[in-house]
Design a protein around this motif. Structure first.
Motif, PDB file in Angstrom:
ATOM      1  N   ASP A  25       0.865  -1.186   0.000  1.00  0.00           N
ATOM      2  CA  ASP A  25       0.000   0.000   0.000  1.00  0.00           C
ATOM      3  C   ASP A  25       0.902   1.236   0.000  1.00  0.00           C
ATOM      4  N   PRO A  26       0.646   2.212  -0.888  1.00  0.00           N
ATOM      5  CA  PRO A  26       1.510   3.405  -0.962  1.00  0.00           C
ATOM      6  C   PRO A  26       1.617   4.169   0.362  1.00  0.00           C
ATOM      7  N   ASP A  27       0.521   4.253   1.136  1.00  0.00           N
ATOM      8  CA  ASP A  27       0.578   4.948   2.429  1.00  0.00           C
ATOM      9  C   ASP A  27       1.520   4.238   3.397  1.00  0.00           C
ATOM     10  N   ILE A  28       1.451   2.914   3.413  1.00  0.00           N
ATOM     11  CA  ILE A  28       2.315   2.129   4.305  1.00  0.00           C
ATOM     12  C   ILE A  28       3.766   2.224   3.829  1.00  0.00           C
ATOM     13  N   SER A  29       3.978   2.115   2.527  1.00  0.00           N
ATOM     14  CA  SER A  29       5.336   2.214   1.964  1.00  0.00           C
ATOM     15  C   SER A  29       5.982   3.556   2.318  1.00  0.00           C
ATOM     16  N   ARG A  30       5.193   4.638   2.274  1.00  0.00           N
ATOM     17  CA  ARG A  30       5.711   5.974   2.627  1.00  0.00           C
ATOM     18  C   ARG A  30       6.153   6.015   4.088  1.00  0.00           C
ATOM     19  N   VAL A  31       5.348   5.420   4.964  1.00  0.00           N
ATOM     20  CA  VAL A  31       5.695   5.400   6.391  1.00  0.00           C
ATOM     21  C   VAL A  31       6.965   4.584   6.610  1.00  0.00           C
ATOM     22  N   VAL A  32       7.072   3.438   5.973  1.00  0.00           N
ATOM     23  CA  VAL A  32       8.270   2.600   6.119  1.00  0.00           C
ATOM     24  C   VAL A  32       9.503   3.362   5.646  1.00  0.00           C
ATOM     25  N   LEU A  33       9.412   4.043   4.515  1.00  0.00           N
ATOM     26  CA  LEU A  33      10.539   4.821   3.998  1.00  0.00           C
ATOM     27  C   LEU A  33      10.893   5.965   4.951  1.00  0.00           C
ATOM     28  N   MET A  34       9.887   6.673   5.455  1.00  0.00           N
ATOM     29  CA  MET A  34      10.117   7.784   6.385  1.00  0.00           C
ATOM     30  C   MET A  34      10.825   7.297   7.653  1.00  0.00           C
ATOM     31  N   GLU A  35      10.340   6.182   8.209  1.00  0.00           N
ATOM     32  CA  GLU A  35      10.946   5.656   9.432  1.00  0.00           C
ATOM     33  C   GLU A  35      12.380   5.182   9.161  1.00  0.00           C
ATOM     34  N   SER A  36      12.598   4.534   8.029  1.00  0.00           N
ATOM     35  CA  SER A  36      13.945   4.064   7.665  1.00  0.00           C
ATOM     36  C   SER A  36      14.902   5.236   7.499  1.00  0.00           C
ATOM     37  N   ASP A  37      14.440   6.295   6.836  1.00  0.00           N
ATOM     38  CA  ASP A  37      15.272   7.486   6.645  1.00  0.00           C
ATOM     39  C   ASP A  37      15.574   8.192   7.963  1.00  0.00           C
ATOM     40  N   SER A  38      14.747   7.960   8.986  1.00  0.00           N
ATOM     41  CA  SER A  38      14.934   8.589  10.300  1.00  0.00           C
ATOM     42  C   SER A  38      15.830   7.764  11.217  1.00  0.00           C
ATOM     43  N   GLY A  39      16.331   6.630  10.728  1.00  0.00           N
ATOM     44  CA  GLY A  39      17.248   5.829  11.527  1.00  0.00           C
ATOM     45  C   GLY A  39      16.652   4.578  12.142  1.00  0.00           C
ATOM     46  N   TYR A  40      15.363   4.342  11.933  1.00  0.00           N
ATOM     47  CA  TYR A  40      14.728   3.133  12.458  1.00  0.00           C
ATOM     48  C   TYR A  40      15.013   1.951  11.546  1.00  0.00           C
ATOM     49  N   ASN A  41      14.995   0.752  12.116  1.00  0.00           N
ATOM     50  CA  ASN A  41      15.164  -0.484  11.364  1.00  0.00           C
ATOM     51  C   ASN A  41      13.861  -1.267  11.428  1.00  0.00           C
ATOM     52  N   LEU A  42      13.397  -1.789  10.313  1.00  0.00           N
ATOM     53  CA  LEU A  42      12.205  -2.631  10.313  1.00  0.00           C
ATOM     54  C   LEU A  42      12.650  -4.038  10.690  1.00  0.00           C
ATOM     55  N   THR A  43      12.189  -4.495  11.840  1.00  0.00           N
ATOM     56  CA  THR A  43      12.644  -5.751  12.425  1.00  0.00           C
ATOM     57  C   THR A  43      11.476  -6.701  12.617  1.00  0.00           C
ATOM     58  N   ARG A  44      11.669  -7.952  12.320  1.00  0.00           N
ATOM     59  CA  ARG A  44      10.647  -8.973  12.561  1.00  0.00           C
ATOM     60  C   ARG A  44      10.806  -9.500  13.984  1.00  0.00           C
ATOM     61  N   MET A  45       9.672  -9.667  14.676  1.00  0.00           N
ATOM     62  CA  MET A  45       9.690 -10.186  16.044  1.00  0.00           C
ATOM     63  C   MET A  45       8.332 -10.770  16.371  1.00  0.00           C
TER      64      MET A  45
END
Length: 103
Positions: A65-85
């Motif tokens: 979803d483009p809205d979700i993809s934008r949030v993931v990119l924004m968080e990644s650019d801010s230094g967050y890592n997308l982690t599975r848990m």
């Protein structure tokens, strides 16, 4: 996707996520702190003890979803890592989730 800070309903960045997403109360292993050099953005750190858990919301979403993809990119650019848990649902049960963590 598990959210625990500014992306939760009523928080500063919640408007970036579609309001129609199904949400469940859940918790993940970890502890909260605040990102260095910010005005108080929460970050999810690894747990120090087996009892360390962070409460938040599990969002049932499509990462294409483009809205979700934008949030993931924004968080990644801010230094967050997308982690599975693994998350524990407040109503019982366990599920594998993606959460934004900090190192």
């Amino acid at each position: 996707m598990f959210v625990y800070g500014t992306l939760r309903v009523g928080e500063a960045l919640s408007h970036l996520l579609p309001p129609s997403l199904t949400r469940y109360g859940a918790s993940v292993p970890g502890r909260l702190a605040y990102a260095p050099g910010t005005t108080g953005y929460p970050v999810l750190l690894p747990p120090l003890t087996p009892d360390d858990r962070v409460q938040g919301d599990l969002l049932w979403c499509d990462f294409d979803d483009p809205d979700i993809s934008r949030v993931v990119l924004m968080e990644s650019d801010s230094g967050y890592n997308l982690t599975r848990m693994r998350a524990l649902l407040n109503g019982g049960g366990e599920i594998r989730v993606a959460a934004f963590t900090w190192t």
